[in-house]
Design a protein around this motif. Structure first.
Motif, PDB file in Angstrom:
ATOM      1  N   VAL A 426       0.838  -1.203   0.000  1.00 49.45           N
ATOM      2  CA  VAL A 426       0.000   0.000   0.000  1.00 49.45           C
ATOM      3  C   VAL A 426       0.873   1.253   0.000  1.00 49.45           C
ATOM      4  N   LEU A 427       1.909   1.272   0.830  1.00 51.77           N
ATOM      5  CA  LEU A 427       2.778   2.442   0.907  1.00 51.77           C
ATOM      6  C   LEU A 427       3.551   2.651  -0.389  1.00 51.77           C
ATOM      7  N   LYS A 428       3.987   1.563  -1.015  1.00 50.38           N
ATOM      8  CA  LYS A 428       4.704   1.684  -2.290  1.00 50.38           C
ATOM      9  C   LYS A 428       3.811   2.304  -3.359  1.00 50.38           C
ATOM     10  N   VAL A 431       3.304   6.284  -2.964  1.00 54.04           N
ATOM     11  CA  VAL A 431       4.329   7.227  -3.422  1.00 54.04           C
ATOM     12  C   VAL A 431       4.660   7.064  -4.903  1.00 54.04           C
ATOM     13  N   SER A 432       4.024   6.121  -5.579  1.00 55.27           N
ATOM     14  CA  SER A 432       4.435   5.749  -6.941  1.00 55.27           C
ATOM     15  C   SER A 432       4.267   6.854  -7.972  1.00 55.27           C
ATOM     16  N   LYS A 433       3.397   7.827  -7.686  1.00 54.77           N
ATOM     17  CA  LYS A 433       3.216   8.941  -8.617  1.00 54.77           C
ATOM     18  C   LYS A 433       3.292  10.280  -7.882  1.00 54.77           C
ATOM     19  N   SER A 434       4.118  10.323  -6.859  1.00 55.11           N
ATOM     20  CA  SER A 434       4.184  11.538  -6.049  1.00 55.11           C
ATOM     21  C   SER A 434       4.704  12.730  -6.829  1.00 55.11           C
ATOM     22  N   HIS A 435       5.498  12.498  -7.880  1.00 51.51           N
ATOM     23  CA  HIS A 435       6.008  13.610  -8.687  1.00 51.51           C
ATOM     24  C   HIS A 435       4.920  14.250  -9.531  1.00 51.51           C
ATOM     25  N   LEU A 436       3.790  13.568  -9.692  1.00 52.35           N
ATOM     26  CA  LEU A 436       2.690  14.096 -10.496  1.00 52.35           C
ATOM     27  C   LEU A 436       1.566  14.666  -9.643  1.00 52.35           C
ATOM     28  N   ARG A 452      12.588   6.133  -1.192  1.00 55.41           N
ATOM     29  CA  ARG A 452      13.697   6.599  -2.016  1.00 55.41           C
ATOM     30  C   ARG A 452      13.211   6.876  -3.431  1.00 55.41           C
ATOM     31  N   ALA A 453      13.657   8.007  -3.964  1.00 54.96           N
ATOM     32  CA  ALA A 453      13.243   8.443  -5.296  1.00 54.96           C
ATOM     33  C   ALA A 453      14.445   8.496  -6.213  1.00 54.96           C
ATOM     34  N   GLN A 454      14.269   7.981  -7.424  1.00 61.38           N
ATOM     35  CA  GLN A 454      15.284   8.062  -8.460  1.00 61.38           C
ATOM     36  C   GLN A 454      14.646   8.646  -9.706  1.00 61.38           C
ATOM     37  N   GLN A 455      15.426   9.446 -10.428  1.00 60.98           N
ATOM     38  CA  GLN A 455      14.914  10.057 -11.651  1.00 60.98           C
ATOM     39  C   GLN A 455      16.011  10.050 -12.700  1.00 60.98           C
ATOM     40  N   ALA A 456      15.664   9.561 -13.877  1.00 59.95           N
ATOM     41  CA  ALA A 456      16.604   9.548 -14.992  1.00 59.95           C
ATOM     42  C   ALA A 456      15.841   9.805 -16.274  1.00 59.95           C
ATOM     43  N   ASN A 457      16.238  10.863 -17.002  1.00 62.48           N
ATOM     44  CA  ASN A 457      15.603  11.208 -18.279  1.00 62.48           C
ATOM     45  C   ASN A 457      14.093  11.387 -18.142  1.00 62.48           C
ATOM     46  N   GLY A 458      13.681  11.982 -17.028  1.00 61.85           N
ATOM     47  CA  GLY A 458      12.265  12.250 -16.826  1.00 61.85           C
ATOM     48  C   GLY A 458      11.455  11.076 -16.329  1.00 61.85           C
ATOM     49  N   VAL A 459      12.091   9.920 -16.099  1.00 58.32           N
ATOM     50  CA  VAL A 459      11.393   8.733 -15.607  1.00 58.32           C
ATOM     51  C   VAL A 459      11.691   8.582 -14.113  1.00 58.32           C
ATOM     52  N   TYR A 460      10.639   8.448 -13.309  1.00 55.66           N
ATOM     53  CA  TYR A 460      10.782   8.365 -11.867  1.00 55.66           C
ATOM     54  C   TYR A 460      10.563   6.932 -11.395  1.00 55.66           C
ATOM     55  N   ALA A 461      11.310   6.541 -10.380  1.00 52.05           N
ATOM     56  CA  ALA A 461      11.150   5.239  -9.745  1.00 52.05           C
ATOM     57  C   ALA A 461      11.259   5.419  -8.244  1.00 52.05           C
ATOM     58  N   TYR A 462      10.455   4.644  -7.493  1.00 53.22           N
ATOM     59  CA  TYR A 462      10.422   4.790  -6.043  1.00 53.22           C
ATOM     60  C   TYR A 462      10.563   3.423  -5.383  1.00 53.22           C
ATOM     61  N   ALA A 463      11.186   3.408  -4.223  1.00 54.69           N
ATOM     62  CA  ALA A 463      11.379   2.168  -3.482  1.00 54.69           C
ATOM     63  C   ALA A 463      11.250   2.435  -1.991  1.00 54.69           C
ATOM     64  N   ARG A 551       6.721  12.057   9.525  1.00 63.08           N
ATOM     65  CA  ARG A 551       6.027  10.793   9.278  1.00 63.08           C
ATOM     66  C   ARG A 551       6.348  10.229   7.899  1.00 63.08           C
ATOM     67  N   ILE A 552       6.562  11.116   6.935  1.00 58.89           N
ATOM     68  CA  ILE A 552       6.885  10.697   5.568  1.00 58.89           C
ATOM     69  C   ILE A 552       8.124  11.470   5.139  1.00 58.89           C
ATOM     70  N   ILE A 553       9.176  10.759   4.815  1.00 57.85           N
ATOM     71  CA  ILE A 553      10.436  11.388   4.422  1.00 57.85           C
ATOM     72  C   ILE A 553      10.860  10.858   3.062  1.00 57.85           C
ATOM     73  N   ARG A 554      11.080  11.751   2.143  1.00 58.22           N
ATOM     74  CA  ARG A 554      11.543  11.397   0.798  1.00 58.22           C
ATOM     75  C   ARG A 554      13.070  11.514   0.753  1.00 58.22           C
ATOM     76  N   LEU A 555      13.722  10.468   0.289  1.00 59.51           N
ATOM     77  CA  LEU A 555      15.171  10.438   0.130  1.00 59.51           C
ATOM     78  C   LEU A 555      15.501  10.371  -1.347  1.00 59.51           C
ATOM     79  N   GLU A 556      16.342  11.280  -1.814  1.00 61.25           N
ATOM     80  CA  GLU A 556      16.762  11.222  -3.201  1.00 61.25           C
ATOM     81  C   GLU A 556      17.778  10.095  -3.381  1.00 61.25           C
ATOM     82  N   SER A 557      18.039   9.727  -4.614  1.00 59.45           N
ATOM     83  CA  SER A 557      18.823   8.528  -4.919  1.00 59.45           C
ATOM     84  C   SER A 557      20.217   8.556  -4.330  1.00 59.45           C
ATOM     85  N   ASN A 558      20.772   9.754  -4.091  1.00 60.97           N
ATOM     86  CA  ASN A 558      22.133   9.838  -3.576  1.00 60.97           C
ATOM     87  C   ASN A 558      22.189   9.846  -2.057  1.00 60.97           C
TER      88      ASN A 558
END
Length: 559
Positions: A426-428, A431-436, A452-463, A551-558
């Protein structure tokens, strides 16, 4: 992008006539205008989208149509041609439109040219999904007929019955167009409109499935070219990824003016810019369009923030005041007081959609806490899409008007059990479209997590790592790591429990498959609004003190 303050706005407005090559954002690959004996054509576009409150946000201190009218008037000084485009979603939803059937919105929009009795030849809107909120088709048809401006749609049809194939809205009302040609500075500008099919009332048919949409766009562009369009603009209300698809599939489109997302977006795909403004006229986008004698089209654009530094147009502001008075009278007829104080908040409660649909907020924490306490569960969550106020409640009084906005739809509360493993899924999805700014994003209580958020060439992925999720069960004083095999009691709204699958929550489907977990509350109806009002009433001095607390913390890929 340099977001101009008011001191620089007049400078920009006067500079909008300078060469596009001098602008801060130039269309990729554009060449400088060719100097010859023929004159270069030049015009401007004023873009907004997703406007719900005629008065603006934060008690009228941000956005609103009175400030937008001021900006448009400034752009038109000296007779400069300016095309005003609205990217859809304005009839609904809002408290004013709920009580006044969207009549107030059209009355204000009809003043965007400064004349309530004249047709605005330079204003065009596209249908948004919320234009179809009212189940009575007569409301929509009536508001269109009342509009002193043009509507645009290339992919929707009016159905006189559920079994009819339908006809374009242009066949029913004269100010609706499949495609539209406007002439500015001697150049023909072609527009077509695309609306997504997230809402499917029985009186509207959509050509939005990929094949049908491709065919509709192809036909619209062919029609515009046949009519001599030198510039082609797509006015859309759809997800940002579908705007990107449109730009890649049809590179002959010079500009995509979009709506649906509620925050500022700009992206170039090839030689085509896609732009969207902040909702409720919190910002507008000004485009500078130039057509060289050899037919090359160059565009540049600038975001303009509309706040207290922008003067309100007196005529529009007066009309807004009249409509607020009408709303107050409509409240009184139901024995309600628009300004009744139901409580206080010590800190800012952010309810604008980019916040509640993309990150932890104090308002989301309070609502989830009230839900968890009322249902006596271990955790609780509420989807950002269910928080409809789309405004901030500043420190001070919480009014009946605020409550009406929060509970535009008054859901009921439900409770059930999920395993730790199910909760992770449910949690995954949350956040799966949080950039939108997608409505599936959850505000939570009784748990905290990092993703954790990763972005490459405009494509986002979350884990989400299970080690980054902690639970504080009902009655516990500390958070403990989530146990995939343990079952936790959960509270949420009935919409998620019944139809969460529509937002990607596969486990929540009351109908087909009946995968929703059994309810613990035995179906006892508990009003979400009532639970929240009771929670406020039980607080010391009826004062909400929630703040953002990690309660909710976003971590960038680095990280």
């Amino acid at each position: 992008m340099n977001h101009l303050k008011w001191g620089g706005r007049i400078l920009f407005i006067s500079a909008v006539v300078c060469a596009a090559s001098c602008s801060r954002i130039a269309k990729p690959g554009a060449a400088a205008p060719t100097e010859n004996n023929m004159r270069e054509a030049h015009f401007s576009i004023l873009q907004v989208n997703d406007t719900y409150k005629v008065e603006g946000l934060e008690n009228g201190h941000v956005g609103g149509f009175a400030r937008l009218r001021t900006l448009r008037r400034q752009l038109q000084q000296g007779g400069k041609p300016v095309l005003m485009l609205h990217g859809g979603d304005f009839l609904f939803p809002s408290i004013m439109s709920k009580y006044l059937k969207a009549d107030a919105m059209i009355r204000v929009l009809n003043l965007m040219d400064g004349d309530a009795s004249a047709f605005d030849d330079d204003m065009v809107v596209v249908f948004g999904n919320h234009e179809f909120d009212d189940p009575d088709p007569g409301v929509l048809l009536g508001r269109i007929a009342q509009s002193d401006f043009a509507w645009l749609s290339s992919n929707i049809r009016y159905l006189s019955s559920e079994h009819s194939s339908g006809v374009p809205f242009s066949k029913r009302l004269g100010n609706v167009h499949d495609v539209l040609i406007k002439e500015f500075d001697g150049v023909k500008v072609g527009l077509f409109g695309i609306t997504l099919d997230i809402k499917k009332p029985p009186y509207v048919g959509f050509d939005y499935a990929l094949g049908a949409r491709r065919a509709a766009i192809k036909q619209a562009i062919a029609d515009l070219k046949a009519k001599g369009a030198a510039v082609i603009i797509a006015l859309t209300h759809q997800d940002f990824d579908q705007d990107q698809w449109l730009a890649r599939e049809f590179p002959e489109v010079n500009l995509i003016v979009g709506g649906h997302e509620h925050f500022y977006i700009e992206k170039a795909i090839g030689n085509t810019w896609i732009t969207k403004a902040d909702a409720d006229n919190k910002s507008a986008v000004i485009h500078d369009v130039r057509v060289s004698p050899d037919g090359r089209v160059e565009t540049s654009h600038q975001k303009i923030d509309l706040d207290d530094k922008t003067a309100k147009d007196a005529q529009v502001d007066a009309e807004v005041g009249k409509q607020l008075d009408r709303l107050a009278q409509a409240f009184k007829k139901q024995n309600k007081d628009l300004n009744q104080v139901v409580g206080q908040t010590r800190y800012l409660l952010e309810g604008v959609e980019p916040a509640v649909r993309g990150r932890e907020t104090a308002l989301g924490n309070f609502l989830a806490d009230a839900m968890r306490e009322r249902m006596k569960t271990d955790i609780a969550f509420i989807n950002g899409g269910a928080i409809r106020i789309n405004d901030n409640i500043p420190p001070g009084p919480i009014t009946a008007y605020d409550m009406e906005g929060l509970f535009y739809f008054d859901n009921e509360l439900v409770s059930f059990e999920l395993s730790g493993a199910q909760l992770l899924e449910v949690l995954k999805n949350s956040v799966s479209k949080s950039h939108l700014g997608d409505g599936r994003f959850l505000q939570v209580s009784g748990l905290r997590f990092k993703y954790r958020a990763q972005q490459a060439n405009g494509v986002y992925a979350y884990a989400i790592d299970p080690a980054d999720v902690q639970i504080k069960p009902q009655g516990a004083s500390v958070y403990t790591p989530i146990d995939p095999n343990k079952r936790y009691r959960v509270a949420t709204v009935d919409f998620i429990w019944e139809k969460g699958f529509s937002d990607g929550y596969a486990i929540f489907a009351k109908g087909d498959g009946k995968s929703s977990p059994p309810r613990l509350d035995n179906g006892t109806a508990v009003s979400f609004r009532q639970a929240v009002e009771e929670a406020i009433g039980n607080l010391p001095n009826k004062t909400v003190t929630n703040r953002i607390e990690g309660r909710i913390i976003r971590l960038e890929s680095n990280q």
